[in-house]
Write a protein that holds these residues in place. Structure first.
Motif, PDB file in Angstrom:
ATOM      1  N   THR A  12       0.828  -1.205   0.000  1.00  0.00           N
ATOM      2  CA  THR A  12       0.000   0.000   0.000  1.00  0.00           C
ATOM      3  C   THR A  12       0.861   1.252   0.000  1.00  0.00           C
ATOM      4  O   THR A  12       0.596   2.218  -0.742  1.00  0.00           O
ATOM      5  CB  THR A  12      -0.939   0.001   1.225  1.00  0.00           C
ATOM      6  N   ALA A  13       1.911   1.240   0.820  1.00  0.00           N
ATOM      7  CA  ALA A  13       2.815   2.380   0.861  1.00  0.00           C
ATOM      8  C   ALA A  13       3.476   2.615  -0.496  1.00  0.00           C
ATOM      9  O   ALA A  13       3.621   3.754  -0.951  1.00  0.00           O
ATOM     10  CB  ALA A  13       3.877   2.157   1.933  1.00  0.00           C
ATOM     11  N   PHE A  14       3.852   1.517  -1.150  1.00  0.00           N
ATOM     12  CA  PHE A  14       4.498   1.622  -2.460  1.00  0.00           C
ATOM     13  C   PHE A  14       3.539   2.226  -3.489  1.00  0.00           C
ATOM     14  O   PHE A  14       3.922   3.051  -4.310  1.00  0.00           O
ATOM     15  CB  PHE A  14       4.959   0.233  -2.911  1.00  0.00           C
ATOM     16  N   VAL A  15       2.260   1.809  -3.413  1.00  0.00           N
ATOM     17  CA  VAL A  15       1.249   2.345  -4.328  1.00  0.00           C
ATOM     18  C   VAL A  15       1.054   3.848  -4.091  1.00  0.00           C
ATOM     19  O   VAL A  15       1.017   4.642  -5.037  1.00  0.00           O
ATOM     20  CB  VAL A  15      -0.095   1.602  -4.152  1.00  0.00           C
ATOM     21  N   VAL A  16       0.946   4.234  -2.831  1.00  0.00           N
ATOM     22  CA  VAL A  16       0.726   5.650  -2.495  1.00  0.00           C
ATOM     23  C   VAL A  16       1.915   6.496  -2.941  1.00  0.00           C
ATOM     24  O   VAL A  16       1.746   7.543  -3.569  1.00  0.00           O
ATOM     25  CB  VAL A  16       0.488   5.808  -0.981  1.00  0.00           C
ATOM     26  N   LEU A  17       3.122   6.040  -2.627  1.00  0.00           N
ATOM     27  CA  LEU A  17       4.317   6.787  -3.011  1.00  0.00           C
ATOM     28  C   LEU A  17       4.478   6.847  -4.527  1.00  0.00           C
ATOM     29  O   LEU A  17       5.017   7.816  -5.068  1.00  0.00           O
ATOM     30  CB  LEU A  17       5.554   6.144  -2.382  1.00  0.00           C
ATOM     31  N   GLY A  18       3.972   5.817  -5.208  1.00  0.00           N
ATOM     32  CA  GLY A  18       4.031   5.807  -6.665  1.00  0.00           C
ATOM     33  C   GLY A  18       3.125   6.826  -7.328  1.00  0.00           C
ATOM     34  O   GLY A  18       3.235   7.076  -8.525  1.00  0.00           O
ATOM     35  N   LYS A  19       2.233   7.428  -6.553  1.00  0.00           N
ATOM     36  CA  LYS A  19       1.336   8.442  -7.088  1.00  0.00           C
ATOM     37  C   LYS A  19       1.899   9.859  -6.947  1.00  0.00           C
ATOM     38  O   LYS A  19       1.304  10.830  -7.415  1.00  0.00           O
ATOM     39  CB  LYS A  19      -0.028   8.352  -6.390  1.00  0.00           C
ATOM     40  N   LEU A  20       3.050   9.970  -6.280  1.00  0.00           N
ATOM     41  CA  LEU A  20       3.709  11.274  -6.171  1.00  0.00           C
ATOM     42  C   LEU A  20       4.213  11.705  -7.549  1.00  0.00           C
ATOM     43  O   LEU A  20       4.315  10.884  -8.467  1.00  0.00           O
ATOM     44  CB  LEU A  20       4.871  11.176  -5.183  1.00  0.00           C
ATOM     45  N   PRO A  21       4.519  12.987  -7.720  1.00  0.00           N
ATOM     46  CA  PRO A  21       4.980  13.464  -9.038  1.00  0.00           C
ATOM     47  C   PRO A  21       6.110  12.613  -9.605  1.00  0.00           C
ATOM     48  O   PRO A  21       7.062  12.265  -8.899  1.00  0.00           O
ATOM     49  CB  PRO A  21       5.441  14.892  -8.731  1.00  0.00           C
ATOM     50  N   ARG A  22       5.979  12.268 -10.880  1.00  0.00           N
ATOM     51  CA  ARG A  22       6.907  11.378 -11.561  1.00  0.00           C
ATOM     52  C   ARG A  22       8.218  12.086 -11.881  1.00  0.00           C
ATOM     53  O   ARG A  22       8.243  13.259 -12.254  1.00  0.00           O
ATOM     54  CB  ARG A  22       6.257  10.904 -12.864  1.00  0.00           C
ATOM     55  N   LYS A  23       9.346  11.348 -11.731  1.00  0.00           N
ATOM     56  CA  LYS A  23      10.649  11.833 -12.174  1.00  0.00           C
ATOM     57  C   LYS A  23      10.899  11.211 -13.547  1.00  0.00           C
ATOM     58  O   LYS A  23      11.531  10.159 -13.668  1.00  0.00           O
ATOM     59  CB  LYS A  23      11.729  11.439 -11.167  1.00  0.00           C
TER      60      LYS A  23
END
Length: 396
Positions: free
Chosen positions: A21-32
């Motif tokens: 879940t944490a990985f999914v949430v962090l994956g929604k942060l602005p893309r590099k």
């Protein structure tokens, strides 16, 4: 703290769900978007196709930010090579890995790691297959899994891939079926083999000198694979030499040295101190491509190394002491190796030494089998595979 906690994830469904879940949430942060993260063999090596792609991009695509994901045990290696990295499963890694524009990897990622929808996952894989892979394996003999779970997990992994790099048409067909893969295939040749297509004598001399190998000695590389059913525990496999090193040294030690290169899954710590200066343990050498370059002869079994080594037009001996068991019970093969092998198949020490004697007595010549083998498996290995692969997944 995260690194310590992750050790218990595989056995704790709650933690597994939490980290996913944490990985999914962090994956929604602005893309590099221009960040490319590389891993090789579970983040423990600086090697193989990911290394070749990294080095090509570093030279030709300076606008991209290139970073390696590295296991704690491998950080000294990356420090030595002065390669930029983040340590796997640290807070910095969690804030960075899910936001990368591209992932480049050559093995499967942990199942709990989902791929963000906007990340491009480039799977390079790590070899042309002789032995059956993935869904093509009839019965899995590896510890810690069963046949159904193994195949189910393989499909779950391949569904994450956006691109799969293939070395030839033969492999493309197998990969699609064995991985149940329906995505984009880049049939480019293997980037790691670009250095073999145009071997450098200067580089070979430097590698040999750095390893402490006398310049007048010929080099035999022994690079076998692991056996699914011979293990200590999951991920740690047993291996026994099936020829006597003292006998080898007695016969060949005045002219040859032996490089012993075990598969990364083999857990044995071999002691070659009694054969110092003759037998070299190169299992932890960073990249096998260097060992190909300095070797005059390869001895292997079912490992995919022979597909790559054949590019060099040097002798290969197949020491398949358990051929029937491996072929009929453990894995099975995709083609009849006894008919298509680009070198002799031997099954015991005496046959191995006889084959070595024949090769030493006369220069190796490309026979019909070796020529046909290269045409089938190495036709794309022209030194430009990295360029084709990078431009394909960057769409340049």
């Amino acid at each position: 703290m995260l690194a310590t906690t992750l050790k218990s994830i595989k056995n704790n469904r709650f933690l597994l769900k939490l980290f996913r879940t944490a990985f999914v949430v962090l994956g929604k942060l602005p893309r590099k978007k221009n960040l490319v993260i590389f891993e090789s063999f579970h983040a423990k090596q600086y090697s193989d196709n990911p290394r070749a792609l990294y080095e090509y991009m570093k030279e030709h695509f300076p606008e991209y930010h290139l970073l390696w994901s590295v296991d704690k045990s491998a950080t000294p290696l990356f420090d030595e090579f002065k390669v930029p990295y983040i340590r796997r499963f640290t807070p910095q890694w969690f804030l960075t890995f899910p936001r990368a524009g591209y992932w480049v990897n050559n093995v499967r990622l942990p199942l709990w790691m989902p791929k963000p929808s906007k990340t491009v996952y480039v799977q390079t894989w790590h070899g042309t297959p002789l032995k059956k892979l993935g869904l093509d394996i009839e019965e899995v003999h590896m510890p810690g899994t069963d046949t159904d779970a193994y195949k189910r997990n393989f499909v779950a992994e391949s569904e994450k891939w956006d691109y799969l790099i293939s070395p030839n048409t033969y492999s493309t067909s197998i990969f699609k079926r064995a991985f149940a893969y329906k995505g984009n295939v880049i049939e480019s040749g293997y980037p790691r083999n670009d250095v073999l297509a145009n071997p450098s004598e200067t580089l070979s001399s430097t590698i040999k000198k750095n390893l402490g190998i006398p310049g007048d000695k010929k080099v035999m590389l022994y690079a076998p694979t692991w056996r699914d059913n011979e293990f200590y525990k999951k991920g740690q496999y047993k291996f026994d030499f099936k020829f006597d090193l003292e006998a080898w040294k007695e016969k060949y030690g005045s002219e040859w040295v032996l490089l012993s290169r075990m598969h990364y899954l083999v857990a044995e710590n071999f002691d070659f101190s009694a054969h110092e200066g003759i037998v070299y343990n190169v299992s932890n050498y960073p990249d096998i491509r260097d060992l190909y370059l300095i070797s005059d002869l390869l001895v292997t079994d079912y490992s995919s190394v022979f597909f790559d080594y054949a590019i060099l037009d040097r002798p290969i001996i197949f020491f398949m002491y358990d051929l029937e068991t491996y072929r009929d019970q453990l894995r099975g093969f995709y083609f009849d190796i006894e008919k298509e092998a680009p070198g002799p198949i031997v099954q015991n020490e005496q046959q191995l030494f006889d084959a070595l004697d024949r090769i030493a007595a006369s220069p190796a010549e490309m026979n019909a089998a070796a020529i046909a083998f290269k045409e089938k498996f190495n036709s794309l290995e022209d030194g430009r595979a990295a360029d084709r692969a990078v431009r394909a997944f960057l769409r340049k």
